[in-house]
Design an enzyme around this catalytic site. Structure first.
Site, PDB file in Angstrom:
ATOM      1  N   ASP A 161      47.168   5.942  67.525  1.00 57.47           N
ATOM      2  CA  ASP A 161      47.401   7.350  67.171  1.00 57.47           C
ATOM      3  C   ASP A 161      47.987   8.113  68.353  1.00 57.47           C
ATOM      4  O   ASP A 161      47.688   7.802  69.507  1.00 57.47           O
ATOM      5  CB  ASP A 161      46.066   7.975  66.721  1.00 57.47           C
ATOM      6  CG  ASP A 161      46.274   9.285  65.988  1.00 57.47           C
ATOM      7  OD1 ASP A 161      47.416   9.563  65.571  1.00 57.47           O
ATOM      8  OD2 ASP A 161      45.295  10.041  65.840  1.00 57.47           O
ATOM      9  N   ASN A 164      51.493   9.103  68.585  1.00 59.71           N
ATOM     10  CA  ASN A 164      52.937   8.944  68.849  1.00 59.71           C
ATOM     11  C   ASN A 164      53.678  10.269  68.747  1.00 59.71           C
ATOM     12  O   ASN A 164      54.534  10.585  69.575  1.00 59.71           O
ATOM     13  CB  ASN A 164      53.568   7.987  67.824  1.00 59.71           C
ATOM     14  CG  ASN A 164      53.069   6.565  67.972  1.00 59.71           C
ATOM     15  OD1 ASN A 164      52.357   6.263  68.908  1.00 59.71           O
ATOM     16  ND2 ASN A 164      53.443   5.703  67.041  1.00 59.71           N
ATOM     17  N   ARG A 166      52.514  13.412  68.992  1.00 60.08           N
ATOM     18  CA  ARG A 166      52.171  14.354  70.072  1.00 60.08           C
ATOM     19  C   ARG A 166      52.808  13.936  71.387  1.00 60.08           C
ATOM     20  O   ARG A 166      53.247  14.756  72.177  1.00 60.08           O
ATOM     21  CB  ARG A 166      50.641  14.436  70.226  1.00 60.08           C
ATOM     22  CG  ARG A 166      49.998  15.430  69.280  1.00 60.08           C
ATOM     23  CD  ARG A 166      48.520  15.226  69.177  1.00 60.08           C
ATOM     24  NE  ARG A 166      48.198  14.056  68.363  1.00 60.08           N
ATOM     25  CZ  ARG A 166      47.014  13.463  68.331  1.00 60.08           C
ATOM     26  NH1 ARG A 166      46.044  13.914  69.095  1.00 60.08           N
ATOM     27  NH2 ARG A 166      46.801  12.445  67.540  1.00 60.08           N
ATOM     28  N   TRP A 167      52.863  12.639  71.619  1.00 64.92           N
ATOM     29  CA  TRP A 167      53.463  12.121  72.857  1.00 64.92           C
ATOM     30  C   TRP A 167      54.931  12.545  72.924  1.00 64.92           C
ATOM     31  O   TRP A 167      55.403  13.022  73.955  1.00 64.92           O
ATOM     32  CB  TRP A 167      53.342  10.594  72.859  1.00 64.92           C
ATOM     33  CG  TRP A 167      53.784   9.917  74.105  1.00 64.92           C
ATOM     34  CD1 TRP A 167      53.036   9.660  75.207  1.00 64.92           C
ATOM     35  CD2 TRP A 167      55.090   9.371  74.375  1.00 64.92           C
ATOM     36  NE1 TRP A 167      53.782   8.997  76.156  1.00 64.92           N
ATOM     37  CE2 TRP A 167      55.055   8.800  75.667  1.00 64.92           C
ATOM     38  CE3 TRP A 167      56.289   9.309  73.650  1.00 64.92           C
ATOM     39  CZ2 TRP A 167      56.157   8.185  76.247  1.00 64.92           C
ATOM     40  CZ3 TRP A 167      57.387   8.695  74.230  1.00 64.92           C
ATOM     41  CH2 TRP A 167      57.300   8.139  75.518  1.00 64.92           C
ATOM     42  N   ARG A 185      59.612  13.085  66.736  1.00 63.89           N
ATOM     43  CA  ARG A 185      58.452  12.210  66.544  1.00 63.89           C
ATOM     44  C   ARG A 185      58.809  10.726  66.595  1.00 63.89           C
ATOM     45  O   ARG A 185      58.070   9.911  67.117  1.00 63.89           O
ATOM     46  CB  ARG A 185      57.792  12.524  65.193  1.00 63.89           C
ATOM     47  CG  ARG A 185      57.195  13.917  65.107  1.00 63.89           C
ATOM     48  CD  ARG A 185      56.647  14.165  63.702  1.00 63.89           C
ATOM     49  NE  ARG A 185      55.666  13.154  63.362  1.00 63.89           N
ATOM     50  CZ  ARG A 185      54.391  13.207  63.733  1.00 63.89           C
ATOM     51  NH1 ARG A 185      53.949  14.226  64.441  1.00 63.89           N
ATOM     52  NH2 ARG A 185      53.555  12.259  63.403  1.00 63.89           N
ATOM     53  N   HIS A 231      57.290   6.903  68.072  1.00 60.74           N
ATOM     54  CA  HIS A 231      57.066   5.630  67.376  1.00 60.74           C
ATOM     55  C   HIS A 231      57.800   4.490  68.099  1.00 60.74           C
ATOM     56  O   HIS A 231      57.269   3.393  68.240  1.00 60.74           O
ATOM     57  CB  HIS A 231      57.522   5.727  65.917  1.00 60.74           C
ATOM     58  CG  HIS A 231      56.771   6.760  65.127  1.00 60.74           C
ATOM     59  ND1 HIS A 231      55.414   6.915  65.219  1.00 60.74           N
ATOM     60  CD2 HIS A 231      57.191   7.712  64.240  1.00 60.74           C
ATOM     61  CE1 HIS A 231      55.023   7.907  64.422  1.00 60.74           C
ATOM     62  NE2 HIS A 231      56.093   8.409  63.825  1.00 60.74           N
ATOM     63  N   GLU A 238      48.229   7.084  53.167  1.00 63.51           N
ATOM     64  CA  GLU A 238      48.444   8.535  53.259  1.00 63.51           C
ATOM     65  C   GLU A 238      49.727   8.869  54.019  1.00 63.51           C
ATOM     66  O   GLU A 238      50.313   9.936  53.822  1.00 63.51           O
ATOM     67  CB  GLU A 238      47.248   9.204  53.959  1.00 63.51           C
ATOM     68  CG  GLU A 238      45.940   9.165  53.182  1.00 63.51           C
ATOM     69  CD  GLU A 238      45.205   7.825  53.229  1.00 63.51           C
ATOM     70  OE1 GLU A 238      45.540   6.992  54.111  1.00 63.51           O
ATOM     71  OE2 GLU A 238      44.314   7.603  52.386  1.00 63.51           O
ATOM     72  N   LEU A 252      46.886 -16.127  68.676  1.00 65.75           N
ATOM     73  CA  LEU A 252      46.461 -14.821  68.156  1.00 65.75           C
ATOM     74  C   LEU A 252      47.005 -14.589  66.738  1.00 65.75           C
ATOM     75  O   LEU A 252      48.175 -14.836  66.479  1.00 65.75           O
ATOM     76  CB  LEU A 252      47.007 -13.729  69.093  1.00 65.75           C
ATOM     77  CG  LEU A 252      46.797 -12.287  68.665  1.00 65.75           C
ATOM     78  CD1 LEU A 252      45.341 -11.872  68.854  1.00 65.75           C
ATOM     79  CD2 LEU A 252      47.700 -11.342  69.448  1.00 65.75           C
ATOM     80  N   ARG A 268      40.333   3.597  69.014  1.00 64.21           N
ATOM     81  CA  ARG A 268      41.244   4.627  68.521  1.00 64.21           C
ATOM     82  C   ARG A 268      41.779   5.422  69.704  1.00 64.21           C
ATOM     83  O   ARG A 268      41.015   5.879  70.553  1.00 64.21           O
ATOM     84  CB  ARG A 268      40.559   5.581  67.544  1.00 64.21           C
ATOM     85  CG  ARG A 268      41.557   6.617  67.014  1.00 64.21           C
ATOM     86  CD  ARG A 268      41.043   7.529  65.953  1.00 64.21           C
ATOM     87  NE  ARG A 268      42.165   8.290  65.390  1.00 64.21           N
ATOM     88  CZ  ARG A 268      42.316   8.619  64.133  1.00 64.21           C
ATOM     89  NH1 ARG A 268      41.405   8.275  63.261  1.00 64.21           N
ATOM     90  NH2 ARG A 268      43.368   9.319  63.727  1.00 64.21           N
ATOM     91  N   ARG A 327      37.838   9.825  64.500  1.00 66.81           N
ATOM     92  CA  ARG A 327      37.823   9.582  63.052  1.00 66.81           C
ATOM     93  C   ARG A 327      38.124   8.129  62.779  1.00 66.81           C
ATOM     94  O   ARG A 327      38.740   7.451  63.595  1.00 66.81           O
ATOM     95  CB  ARG A 327      38.932  10.407  62.370  1.00 66.81           C
ATOM     96  CG  ARG A 327      38.679  11.842  62.164  1.00 66.81           C
ATOM     97  CD  ARG A 327      39.742  12.421  61.225  1.00 66.81           C
ATOM     98  NE  ARG A 327      41.079  12.406  61.819  1.00 66.81           N
ATOM     99  CZ  ARG A 327      41.551  13.350  62.635  1.00 66.81           C
ATOM    100  NH1 ARG A 327      40.796  14.371  62.963  1.00 66.81           N
ATOM    101  NH2 ARG A 327      42.768  13.251  63.125  1.00 66.81           N
TER     102      ARG A 327
END
Ligand code: FPP
Length: 246
Positions: free
Chosen positions: A21, A23, A25-26, A34, A38, A68, A132, A189, A195
């Site tokens: 979480d 991306n 705001r950064w 935005r 990403h 969402e 992995l 997170r 959250r």
């Protein structure tokens, strides 16, 4: 000494889940769009996967796009899908070199065809890798996953395949998208939000939660190692007393 050198490899979590979480705001903080966040988030993904591989982590599950998230502005959604196509395409070679198996969970049919095809191709190509397992949660909603499992089970009861008394936690877990992996022991997170956002609700029943204020594009393998160090200091009691687990 780096965090990596302090990690006890015998107490490594098998499965780490991450909510990537921050991306947007950064990027905003840098006066950029935005999608710039990403794009830089992909660099974090690459570094964290490398860190996981270095440690010998078995499962890493990344919340890449929630159900969402389809409600975001069309341009941003399209740009994320494009980014996914180009990233998956570019990373296949890297996955093969690092013995990483790509996997995906969620309503994958909702993805644009190009994205779906690229993903399936990468999943097939890397299917034989044994290091992995990196799972992308895409168009993912944990509540939908749980409802879908309930429907599958109801169908099996209706058809006589199983009896209602056969339903237990194990059977329920086998009907989730994650049936072939252990539950995450650690959930991270980023971005200072506290959250869970509809992520792996069933699977994180006993996970240790780790929140960091770092925004995802600033998160690097050293931050992953720090989170694992923190996890290793915790006492996991599973409802028992401290004396019992020690
Ligand atoms: C959350 O930050 C991030 C996303 C919804 C997208 C995550 C996608 C990537 C990092 C690209 C990864 C691609 C691959 C192939 C793994 P946000 O946009 O919600 O940030 P904000 O909360 O600051 O607005």
């Amino acid at each position: 000494m780096s965090y990596k050198d302090q990690i006890d490899l015998f107490k490594l979590p098998e499965h780490i889940a991450i909510i990537m979480d921050g991306n947007g705001r950064w990027a905003k903080g840098k006066g950029k769009l935005r999608i710039f966040g990403h794009h830089n988030g992909v660099l974090s993904v690459r570094d964290v996967v490398e860190g996981g591989v270095d440690l010998g982590l078995k499962y890493l599950t990344l919340y890449t796009f929630s159900s969402e998230n389809w409600n975001r502005p069309k341009l941003e959604v399209m740009a994320i899908m494009e980014l996914m196509v180009s990233t998956i395409h570019k990373e296949i070679r890297n996955f093969m070199e690092k013995n990483v198996r790509l996997n995906a969970i969620g309503d994958l049919d909702m993805l644009p065809k190009k994205c779906y095809d690229e993903l399936q191709n990468a999943i097939k190509t890397t299917a034989g890798n044994t290091g992995l397992t990196m799972t992308l949660a895409l168009s993912y909603s944990s509540r939908r996953e749980i409802v879908s499992a309930a429907k599958n089970i109801a169908q099996q009861v209706k058809s006589g395949e199983i009896d209602i008394d056969d339903i237990n936690e194990e059977l329920f877990g086998h009907n989730l998208y994650t049936s072939d992996m252990p539950d995450p022991e650690l959930l991270i997170r980023t971005s200072g939000e506290y959250r869970i956002s509809n992520y792996l609700l069933w699977q994180i029943a006993y996970a240790e939660l780790y929140f960091t204020p770092k925004l995802w594009p600033d998160f690097r393998k050293e931050d992953l190692f720090e989170a694992i160090m923190d996890y290793q200091k915790r006492e996991r009691r599973f409802g028992m007393t401290s004396e019992q687990v020690n």
